[in-house]
Design an enzyme around this catalytic site. Structure first.
Site, short mmCIF file in Angstrom:
data_model
loop_
_atom_site.label_atom_id
_atom_site.label_comp_id
_atom_site.label_asym_id
_atom_site.label_seq_id
_atom_site.Cartn_x
_atom_site.Cartn_y
_atom_site.Cartn_z
CE LYS A 163 -2.33 -1.51 3.64
NZ LYS A 163 -2.03 -2.94 3.61
CB CYS A 218 -12.55 -23.99 2.50
SG CYS A 218 -11.10 -23.08 2.04
#
Ligand code: ADP
Ligand code: MG
Ligand code: ZN
Length: 580
Positions: A72, A406
């Site tokens: 970022k 998951c």
């Protein structure tokens, strides 16, 4: 893979309009490309970086949501070089600012900071530089407190603004604005002043963890109506996620961790996160005894020791840092091959952040968490005073005990990400070991547990989670004798059932305070009465083989029909006299 979306109900820009910002035909494009290579020594952009830079250079207000380590900072640093004047960067931690400034100076990009530890002389230079049309520094890092408290700074910024020298405002870790985020900083609340005073300056908010409700909150607080929000995918494809069951004795998990480090992660570097400062000392000394170069790191160490541990670890002189969450922001070692949690994190967001320090170099790395029954209540004690703290903790617990989904999909839900189970690519233990789980009917077990809790309530006895497990297993101390059904389940299985009941609302936590600590008790949850209904059933998926080094023998119905008979349909004569 990456995606972008707007946080608003209707997007500020269409998908096509947005894609235009991936282009290289802007007036600044050549300069951007050149600085990427020559100044930052990088060959290409990561997903969404170029789009973010083009948008902010076009003057748009922007929220950039990208996982930790995603890159970022480059978005505002590179934009700063391509703009007139300077960029104001708000950053929550002095150490973080100093790391960045050190890095920027090393690439000859002039940057300065203003914080509580700046000398008068430094402050003066910085203040003067702000209105210098030659822009002696391209980035000025300040803490949010400075904005809130320094009238002098605000008036200098005003002057710079009027001279068109304040080119951009970057608010790093922007989720700190919102008290719904995991890291609320009261001083961030006051940053709305920036956009009110300097409406024409584009604002760039950056964060790794923000749900849309947190972002909405940040928009309001920062006074940026309808910013464009770019969200990079949170799926870290190179990380393998695994949960291991932690036994009630501390020793076996430490042995397990030590043998992992000595075998699978031989000569590799990693982090072991622990719950407390005491645990940091304890676990690191245990690992040292086993010949591992491990050092503790926690908030109570003196700053020199802390930075020494950090430095030595970064330069591979220490292999493992055994740390509390104090070892966090600003850690940017690319080749971390494992992040092991000796104790669960207090929320999924925290877990994602902490485990996300693994594999920043995009090479495979493991994130393993040890999930222990009593740890749930240790952390409960810590988060009980926090807004929605308990709820977030239970989501983390759900992540750990849920083997039906998951692991990645459970995280994706948290980041409001659309999820396709294929995207895991067998990189989590539940996807990898689907065959090791079976569905078990736990209705009778649940009834037994509820019966014990009811009994305790009728006797006005407070039942801690530990007492509940022990009572159910027939191990409680003799105090009052009553009739309850004890279980044949192993301790881990008994704990798993109780956790399940807690998560599903058949049980709930109740607490009481003393001046020293908070105690947790088990009470009946809102769904407990459903079990009175004979047709109500409850099942859960369970591991048939325990992960980790210690393989626990299977004792579930499918494998031992006789035992199942004993556990589920025990005739009344086997009801034991038992004490809570
Ligand atoms: P965060 O998103 O957590 O703020 P940083 O900006 O600190 O991440 O960047 C993390 C690391 O990624 C840094 O070491 C940085 O040099 C590296 N990085 C950023 N952009 C790129 C890129 N385009 N190519 C390669 N490495 C990059
Ligand atoms: Mg950052
Ligand atoms: Zn998976």
């Amino acid at each position: 893979s990456s995606s972008s979306k707007s946080s608003g109900a209707d997007p500020v820009m269409s998908k096509q309009e947005m894609q235009c910002y991936d282009g290289t035909d802007f007036p600044w494009s050549r300069e951007v490309e050149q600085h990427l290579n020559d100044l930052f020594h990088l060959s290409k952009f990561r997903p969404l970086q170029l789009r973010a830079i083009n948008l902010t250079l076009s003057g748009e207000d922007l929220f950039l949501v990208m996982p930790t380590g995603g890159g970022k900072s480059l978005c505002y640093q590179l934009s700063a070089v391509c703009s007139k004047g300077f960029t104001l960067v708000i950053s929550p931690l002095v150490s973080l600012m100093e790391d960045q400034i050190m890095y920027l100076r090393s690439i000859n990009l002039p940057a300065v900071t203003l914080n509580a530890s700046s000398s008068k002389e430094q402050a003066k230079t910085v203040m003067a530089g702000m209105t210098d049309p030659k822009a002696p520094f391209k980035l000025i890092y300040v803490t949010p407190e400075k904005i809130a408290k320094s009238k002098l700074l605000m008036s200098r910024l005003e002057k710079a603004y009027n001279a068109s020298l304040l080119s951009r405002i970057a608010v790093d870790e922007v989720h700190c604005c919102s008290q719904w985020g995991h890291d609320f900083r009261p001083d961030y609340k006051l940053l709305g002043i920036l956009k009110r005073q300097f409406p024409k300056v584009p604002l760039l908010g950056l964060t790794a963890t923000a749900t849309s409700s947190v972002l909405k909150d940040c928009e309001k607080i920062l006074c940026v109506p309808r910013p464009i929000t770019l969200t990079a995918s949170f799926n870290r494809i190179n990380l393998y996620y695994e949960v291991r069951t932690k036994h009630s004795d501390n020793e076996s998990s430490i042995n397990d961790i030590a043998s992992l480090i000595k075998s699978r992660y031989q000569d590799q570097s990693g982090i072991v996160y622990v719950f407390s400062q005491k645990d940091a000392e304890l676990v690191s000394s245990e690992l040292q005894k086993k010949g591992i170069l491990a050092y503790p790191y926690h908030a109570n160490m003196n700053p020199d020791d802390k930075s020494q541990v950090h430095r030595k670890w970064t330069s591979n002189k220490i292999r493992v840092v055994v740390a509390t969450v104090a070892f966090g922001m600003g850690i940017d070692k690319p080749d971390v091959r494992f992040v092991i949690h000796h104790t669960i994190s207090k929320s999924i967001e925290n877990y994602y952040q902490e485990s996300g320090r693994a594999g920043r170099d995009d090479c495979p790395a493991d994130c393993i968490v040890y999930f222990g029954f009593s740890d749930i209540f240790r952390i409960s004690t810590m988060v009980v005073m926090e807004n929605v703290g308990q709820q977030k903790l239970l989501q983390m617990v759900d992540y750990c005990q849920n083997v039906e989904r998951c692991r990645r999909s459970l995280m994706a839900v948290h980041f409001d990400e659309v999820w396709d189970d294929e995207d895991c690519n067998q990189m989590c233990d539940t996807c990898c070991h689907e065959k090791d789980y079976t569905t078990v009917d736990i209705t009778q077990h649940a009834r037994q547990v509820v019966q014990i809790v009811e009994l305790a309530a009728s006797m006005d006895e407070k039942l801690t989670p530990l007492k509940l497990v022990e009572a159910w297993m027939g191990k409680g101390p003799a105090k009052r004798r009553k009739m309850i059904q004890t279980t044949m389940l192993s301790r881990l299985q008994a704990e798993a059932v109780i956790v399940r009941l807690l998560l599903q609302g058949y049980l709930r936590e109740d607490f009481s305070f003393t001046p020293y600590t908070t105690y947790f008790y088990m009470k009946l949850g809102r769904k407990a009465s459903l079990l009175k209904n004979q047709t109500h059933t409850l099942s859960m998926k369970m591991r048939t083989v325990e992960a980790g080094s210690a393989v626990v023998s299977i004792c579930w119905p499918q494998y031992y029909p006789l035992l199942y008979y004993m556990v589920a349909y025990r005739p009344p004569c086997t009801i034991k006299t038992f004490c809570l």
